[in-house]
Design a protein around this motif. Structure first.
Motif: not given
Length: 185
Positions: A112-129
């Motif tokens: 679910h987190g990775f699917m939010l990769g385009g979100d400006p707040v969540v996306g950077p954290q998912m990429r770091r994850a």
């Protein structure tokens, strides 16, 4: 008659329980389908308490996702530490990853987190994850980038298959069984 005295739970323990409830809720209903009220009910606390603790649903989700990533990394580290002598580290991590399937909430929240990769707040954290997983697997196995990328690709395929509940539908389609056999070997 005296009522039993309720002891107040330490804040960190309550936070841990709320995050566990958030992992369960987000795993079942995803980010959009989960409310802070859903999480509060599962945790046995009030919705305002959850909001006071995390501020927003987004911050709560990020805390839940961080917990799943912590559990994944810990599972990998524990597996390597306990691996039988001579067992290849990549094989050890593969076994540990498959064991996480028992608690699907970890893999589903990750997805679910990775699917939010385009979100400006969540996306950077998912990429770091995702890059953090890459670094940990590289560190624990000593393998090169290509081998680690292949391992991660298989892991993501497992995540997709879990999200699609493919193992529950093996009897319906022979190709599902073939695909599962290829990915889970």
């Amino acid at each position: 008659m005296n009522a039993p005295v309720r002891r107040r739970m330490p804040a960190e323990q309550r936070r841990t329980e709320v995050i566990a409830a958030a992992v369960a809720a987000f795993a079942d209903r995803g980010y959009a389908g989960t409310t802070t009220d859903d999480v509060a009910r599962l945790a046995g606390v009030s919705q305002p308490y959850v909001v006071r603790m995390f501020g927003t649903k987004q911050a709560l989700f990020l805390a839940a996702h961080a917990e799943t990533m912590r559990r994944l990394e810990q599972a990998f580290r524990d597996a390597v530490a306990a691996a039988p002598a001579g067992q290849p580290p990549m094989q050890t991590l593969g076994i540990a990853y498959r064991e996480l399937i028992v608690d699907r909430s970890v893999l589903r929240v990750m997805q679910h987190g990775f699917m939010l990769g385009g979100d400006p707040v969540v996306g950077p954290q998912m990429r770091r994850a995702m890059t953090s997983i890459f670094v940990v697997v590289r560190e624990l196995t000593g393998d090169d980038d290509d081998a680690v990328a292949s391992f991660l690709a298989t892991g993501m395929m497992i995540n997709v298959m879990i999200t699609l509940e493919m193992s529950e539908h093996v009897e319906e389609e022979q190709l599902i069984a073939r695909l599962l056999a290829c990915v889970m070997k």
